[in-house]
Design an enzyme around this catalytic site. Sequence first.
Site, PDB file in Angstrom:
ATOM      1  CE  LYS A  40      -4.168  -1.542   2.437  1.00 29.91           C
ATOM      2  NZ  LYS A  40      -5.016  -1.333   3.650  1.00 29.91           N
ATOM      3  N   GLY A  52      -8.173   5.154   0.038  1.00 29.27           N
ATOM      4  CA  GLY A  52      -9.325   5.019  -0.849  1.00 29.27           C
ATOM      5  C   GLY A  52      -9.030   4.086  -2.014  1.00 29.27           C
ATOM      6  CD  GLU A 108      -2.511  -2.744   6.040  1.00 30.60           C
ATOM      7  OE1 GLU A 108      -3.488  -3.090   5.328  1.00 30.60           O
ATOM      8  OE2 GLU A 108      -2.575  -1.795   6.835  1.00 30.60           O
ATOM      9  CG  LEU A 134      -7.445  -8.714   6.201  1.00 33.80           C
ATOM     10  CD1 LEU A 134      -8.226  -7.802   7.134  1.00 33.80           C
ATOM     11  CD2 LEU A 134      -6.972  -9.945   6.967  1.00 33.80           C
ATOM     12  CG  HIS A 182     -15.490  -0.253   4.523  1.00 30.19           C
ATOM     13  ND1 HIS A 182     -14.470   0.421   3.887  1.00 30.19           N
ATOM     14  CD2 HIS A 182     -16.084   0.654   5.333  1.00 30.19           C
ATOM     15  CE1 HIS A 182     -14.471   1.683   4.303  1.00 30.19           C
ATOM     16  NE2 HIS A 182     -15.438   1.846   5.168  1.00 30.19           N
ATOM     17  CE  LYS A 199     -16.826   4.202   2.348  1.00 26.02           C
ATOM     18  NZ  LYS A 199     -16.524   5.201   3.398  1.00 26.02           N
ATOM     19  CD  GLU A 206     -12.378   4.151   5.315  1.00 23.11           C
ATOM     20  OE1 GLU A 206     -11.482   3.422   4.850  1.00 23.11           O
ATOM     21  OE2 GLU A 206     -13.022   4.963   4.636  1.00 23.11           O
ATOM     22  NE  ARG A 234     -14.251  12.404   3.205  1.00 19.44           N
ATOM     23  CZ  ARG A 234     -13.530  11.282   3.176  1.00 19.44           C
ATOM     24  NH1 ARG A 234     -12.311  11.270   3.685  1.00 19.44           N
ATOM     25  NH2 ARG A 234     -14.019  10.164   2.661  1.00 19.44           N
ATOM     26  NE  ARG A 246     -21.830   7.020  -1.053  1.00 23.29           N
ATOM     27  CZ  ARG A 246     -20.571   7.392  -0.868  1.00 23.29           C
ATOM     28  NH1 ARG A 246     -19.903   7.981  -1.863  1.00 23.29           N
ATOM     29  NH2 ARG A 246     -19.955   7.184   0.282  1.00 23.29           N
TER      30      ARG A 246
HETATM   31  C1  MV4 Z   1      -7.144  -3.847   2.373  1.00 23.95           C
HETATM   32  C2  MV4 Z   1      -7.854  -4.940   1.793  1.00 23.95           C
HETATM   33  C3  MV4 Z   1      -7.497  -6.231   2.170  1.00 23.95           C
HETATM   34  N1  MV4 Z   1      -6.475  -6.441   3.043  1.00 23.95           N
HETATM   35  N2  MV4 Z   1      -6.156  -4.086   3.243  1.00 23.95           N
HETATM   36  C4  MV4 Z   1      -9.268  -0.407  -0.222  1.00 23.95           C
HETATM   37  C5  MV4 Z   1      -9.294   1.063  -0.024  1.00 23.95           C
HETATM   38  C6  MV4 Z   1      -8.728   1.321   1.300  1.00 23.95           C
HETATM   39  N3  MV4 Z   1      -9.798   1.716   2.202  1.00 23.95           N
HETATM   40  C7  MV4 Z   1      -8.115   0.048   1.781  1.00 23.95           C
HETATM   41  N4  MV4 Z   1      -8.667  -0.986   0.938  1.00 23.95           N
HETATM   42  C8  MV4 Z   1      -8.429  -2.294   1.189  1.00 23.95           C
HETATM   43  N5  MV4 Z   1      -7.441  -2.567   2.059  1.00 23.95           N
HETATM   44  C9  MV4 Z   1      -5.817  -5.356   3.562  1.00 23.95           C
HETATM   45  N6  MV4 Z   1      -4.808  -5.582   4.423  1.00 23.95           N
HETATM   46  C10 MV4 Z   1      -8.883  -4.652   0.897  1.00 23.95           C
HETATM   47  C11 MV4 Z   1      -9.156  -3.357   0.581  1.00 23.95           C
HETATM   48  C12 MV4 Z   1     -10.255  -3.131  -0.353  1.00 23.95           C
HETATM   49  C13 MV4 Z   1     -11.445  -2.569   0.087  1.00 23.95           C
HETATM   50  C14 MV4 Z   1     -11.589  -2.141   1.410  1.00 23.95           C
HETATM   51  C15 MV4 Z   1     -12.813  -1.611   1.799  1.00 23.95           C
HETATM   52  C16 MV4 Z   1     -13.871  -1.505   0.916  1.00 23.95           C
HETATM   53  C17 MV4 Z   1     -13.720  -1.919  -0.378  1.00 23.95           C
HETATM   54  C18 MV4 Z   1     -12.514  -2.447  -0.823  1.00 23.95           C
HETATM   55  C19 MV4 Z   1     -12.349  -2.853  -2.153  1.00 23.95           C
HETATM   56  C20 MV4 Z   1     -11.149  -3.372  -2.550  1.00 23.95           C
HETATM   57  C21 MV4 Z   1     -10.096  -3.520  -1.653  1.00 23.95           C
END
Ligand code: MV4
Length: 449
Positions: A158, A164, A200, A203, A208, A237, A275, A291, A337
């Site tokens: 990351k 996002g 990381e 997962l 979420h 979203k 989050e 925000r 939305r």
């Molecule tokens: C992750 C993940 C799986 N494992 N981190 C996407 C945007 C940002 N909020 C972080 N995100 C993710 N981080 C780990 N360690 C999967 C995502 C992710 C995701 C997270 C929340 C809502 C939708 C998503 C869509 C794709 C990937």
Amino acid sequence: MFDKILIANRGEIALRILRACKELGISTVAVHSTADADAMHVRLADESVCIGPPQSKDSYLNIPALLAACEITGADAVHPGYGFLSENARFAEILGEHNLHFIGPKAEHIRLMGDKIEAKKTAKRLGIPVVPGSDGAVTPDQDALAIAKEIGFPVLVKAAAGGGGRGMKVAHTEADLQLALTTAANEAKSAFGDASVYLEKYLQKPRHIEIQVLGDGRGGAIHLGERDCSLQRRHQKVWEEGPSPVLDAAARAKIGNTVAKAMQELKYIGVGTIEFLYEDGEFYFIEMNTRIQVEHPVTEMITGIDLVLEQIRIAAGGDLPMSQDQVVINGHSIECRVNAENPVSFRPSPGKIQQYHPPGGLGVRIDSAVYQGYVIPPYYDSLVGKLIVHGKSRVECLMRLRRALDEMVVDGIETTLPLFRALVREPAIIDGDYHIHWLEQYLAGQKTD
Ligand code: MV4
């Protein structure tokens, strides 16, 4: 309390902020680009200032123009809404340098949470559970491989300046890792000017779940429950709901209190959202948003708290509206939305709204700035409005949402209403049995073209 607030935003959130200001007896200044001269928030504001041409960089992101608008109208505070400059720490500082109030957190907290590595380190220090991974940035050499082996593949690379969903690369094996690291670092460098990346544990099928907090800046902070935002498409979203179909009161209290305590320690001021990814009963911090968020009405409907009004009152030195034990989660709320997009291809569909009939009735809310005859401009996001529904239970909420969606009319442009009319009838959705990848898999299965 502030005398006059300049609303540095547009669309439904500008109207939302304007409503809170009017209820607080605060006069309002709307700013708009030349493309938004006929926007509803401009018509309803006490004053309005044209700040530039349609392009956001020359208008809603134009800090000198916003400062000039404050100067000529005598505004003493600025509400940034979401998007645009709402998480720009430098903007918050510049306002302070001009004796203007930025209605939001301290610049240092915006900056801290904007760096995803520092945000994660802070979360960990404050006792918030985080995703297993590297302790800070990794460089594409041996230490990354050692860390990846320790946390176990698949791993996610990351970008520290990302967020996002921007600048993320999955590595399923050792062979993938080097390529994922260099690709993510190169993309981060070009997209954000910062090549720092971290690792990381990836997962696979989490939800979420985000926690809403409210801090008074003096060590007081409360949590207002959670929103489940797992139904996303390309990190946008689509459907958000609260409470989450998979959390019980004990789980909510545990994670909520952990987050509230952390915000107390930070002396955080204003609204914030922490989050998490949620998998197998465990929460994993991923980001904090400093925000007001698009989906804030879900929390308002189940707690009865006007988050934007409280944000303004607290920014002016007010206290929290209630203590933690007075926060009650009442019923269930879902937000859809509705975008001006083709419901299959999601291609934007700007243009003139020929017929507009928003639904009504008990527990039905529309946050939108459109009206019959309004022309949706092509320059900004494609949000037509948010349909937010409340019910005593999730079942009642779903039934009411189905009725409201069937009642809603937006003709003259294409919208995503048909998608929601299908989702509200989909067994997995009715059962609340979905994860962050569910919607894209569902849409892939539906694709006809
Ligand atoms: C992750 C993940 C799986 N494992 N981190 C996407 C945007 C940002 N909020 C972080 N995100 C993710 N981080 C780990 N360690 C999967 C995502 C992710 C995701 C997270 C929340 C809502 C939708 C998503 C869509 C794709 C990937």
